[in-house]
Design a protein around this motif. Structure first.
Motif, mmCIF file in Angstrom:
data_model
loop_
_atom_site.group_PDB
_atom_site.id
_atom_site.type_symbol
_atom_site.label_atom_id
_atom_site.label_comp_id
_atom_site.label_asym_id
_atom_site.label_seq_id
_atom_site.Cartn_x
_atom_site.Cartn_y
_atom_site.Cartn_z
ATOM 1 N N LYS A 258 44.580 35.089 33.682
ATOM 2 C CA LYS A 258 44.579 36.420 33.869
ATOM 3 C C LYS A 258 44.399 36.586 31.998
ATOM 4 O O LYS A 258 43.274 37.469 31.968
ATOM 5 C CB LYS A 258 45.547 36.836 34.322
ATOM 6 N N ILE B 258 39.179 33.996 40.091
ATOM 7 C CA ILE B 258 39.550 34.829 40.639
ATOM 8 C C ILE B 258 41.213 35.342 39.932
ATOM 9 O O ILE B 258 41.457 34.074 39.068
ATOM 10 C CB ILE B 258 40.293 34.715 42.180
ATOM 11 N N SER C 209 44.388 34.843 38.028
ATOM 12 C CA SER C 209 45.675 34.187 38.080
ATOM 13 C C SER C 209 46.838 34.733 37.740
ATOM 14 O O SER C 209 46.550 34.449 36.474
ATOM 15 C CB SER C 209 45.620 32.773 38.637
ATOM 16 N N SER D 126 47.656 36.302 41.557
ATOM 17 C CA SER D 126 46.614 37.786 42.421
ATOM 18 C C SER D 126 46.848 38.098 43.552
ATOM 19 O O SER D 126 48.199 36.633 43.847
ATOM 20 C CB SER D 126 44.879 36.506 42.673
#
Length: 453
Positions: free
Chosen positions: A162, A183, A185, A187
């Motif tokens: 992230k 995505i 992370s 998540s």
């Protein structure tokens, strides 16, 4: 004084990868089932990894493994990569040392990671898979895997740490441009991610966390397996094209390296440049020093312990014998996101345990100071990760000057930093911090480790 390039032709691209384990006197310890503490059978990994990759992972006997022609053809898009004598850097340092670098930044995604990404995508496609998952720290591996997945028609989901997802938005854009789903992370899309966020809602992630999420998704998705960019033996294997080319190029230059240096996160680019030369230490009596340059804020080789540990934070992977800071170690938010990993691969860990390689730790400010010097002299803005190798090379060149000795230094420029300019902005503005890890901080993450070794 102009820097000199040594260029090979397409026919010089290696036809086989070098498997260093075959020539190691002390083989790496086997991975263990974390429940039984017994060695894993290769078949135990088939639910997670492509079968051919598992077979390469377990191969302890064959020094050479043929590169599939389809992979070698794709290598031709940018390989062989240049070897450059950094004479402008030598002049700036006023050193008697000769400094060479292998320029892996010329790949389509700007780093060495594509060497293994294409190989892994090929084997996944050959197995009939349609989907793959992976993790990425700074985004170099994710970008490479996105490119490779598109080349072989595979769908890819990438869990990006992230803090890097926010620090490096353009790497995310590169992955999405190639068609990958990205995505941040941790998540809420996996059990592992939800558990971590429940315990620490503001956690900005680690490679260990992202690995947990990617492995979990692979196990839950039909016709899907997991791929990764470092740590495991087969990844190190694929990267040896770097050093095998460099051998020929150093011969063209009429020199042989006294010292080989690469930055170190999990070990992929370090292994790629060094393993082919280490075989001459093993077999031919050469005495080349091999140095791994890691961040002082994530010092597994210089301050970690040699022990069995998980490769991920949630404990989904087998136990791997490694120098580790503990799989729950939360590294500081340095800009060299690709080096923010708690452990070292089994091969490199065994080599370090046997004192066949060395390790140094580099402060973030020293890495960027060396990066700016390299940019001013050689005209290439290096990735923050690669800058650790440059800083270590500068140290060795300065030491050669003190000793009055001519030494030949080879380092791997694992990637460029043109998508990392926010990090350079921070450095040039004087806003970059060093992170000194206290013994107490490190002990907190290492103390819970089971003492299996």
């Amino acid at each position: 004084m102009e820097s000199k390039k040594f260029l090979l032709q397409e026919k010089d691209i290696p036809t086989a990868w070098y498997n260093i384990v075959a020539d190691m006197k002390n083989k790496p310890l086997p991975p263990l089932n974390p429940g039984t503490k017994q060695p894993l059978n290769p078949e135990d990994l088939y639910p997670i990894l492509a079968e051919k990759l598992v077979q390469q992972e377990a191969n302890m006997t064959d020094p050479w493994i043929e590169i599939p022609e389809e992979v070698r053809d794709l290598y031709k898009q940018w390989r062989p990569t240049p070897l450059v004598r950094a004479t402008a850097l030598e002049k700036a340092l006023d050193t008697p040392a000769h400094i060479y670098f292998k320029n892996e930044s010329v790949s389509p995604v700007g780093s060495h990671k594509l060497n293994s990404a294409l190989a892994q995508a090929y084997y996944c496609k050959a197995e009939g898979l349609t989907n793959i998952t992976t993790e990425t720290g700074a985004g170099q591996w994710g970008a490479a895997m996105a490119y490779a997945a598109r080349a072989f028609g595979l769908e890819l989901a990438v869990y990006m740490v992230k803090i890097s997802y926010e620090q490096k938005p353009y790497r995310r854009s590169i992955m999405q441009t190639f068609g990958a789903q990205v995505i941040p992370s941790p998540s809420m899309s996996t059990k592992a991610g939800r558990q971590i966020l429940t315990e620490n809602p503001t956690y900005m992630g680690s490679l260990g966390t992202a690995i947990s999420e990617a492995v979990e998704l692979a196990l839950q998705t039909p016709n899907c397996k997991y791929v990764l960019g470092s740590v495991l033996n087969h990844v190190m294997l694929h990267q040896t094209v770097i050093g095998l080319e460099a051998e020929k190029q150093m011969e063209m230059a009429g020199e042989y390296p006294d010292i080989i240096i690469a930055c170190f996160g999990g070990g992929s680019n370090f292994s790629g440049i060094s393993f082919p030369f280490l075989r001459h230490n093993f077999l031919d009596g050469k005495q080349t020093r091999v140095i791994a340059a890691e961040p002082s804020s994530c010092p597994k080789l210089t301050r970690g312990v040699f022990q069995y540990d998980f490769g991920d934070e949630a404990g989904y992977t087998p136990f791997i014998p490694m120098y580790t800071l503990g799989h729950t170690f939360a590294p500081p938010h340095i800009h060299a996101g690709g080096l923010r990993y708690h452990g070292a691969g089994a091969i490199v860990s065994q080599l370090k345990k046997d004192s066949l390689i060395e390790a140094v730790d580099i402060e973030q400010s020293d890495a960027f100071k060396a990066a700016v010097l390299f940019a001013k002299t050689e005209g290439i803005i290096p990735a923050p990760e690669s800058s650790h190798a440059i800083a270590a090379a500068v140290r060795e060149a300065e030491q050669a000057k003190i000793e009055g000795k001519q030494k030949t230094i080879l380092f791997n420029l694992s990637g460029h930093g043109l998508i990392d300019m926010a990090a350079y902005d921070s450095y040039l503005a004087g806003d970059l911090s060093n992170y000194d890890m206290s013994d107490a901080d490190l002990a907190r993450s290492m103390d819970p480790l089971e003492k299996i070794i």
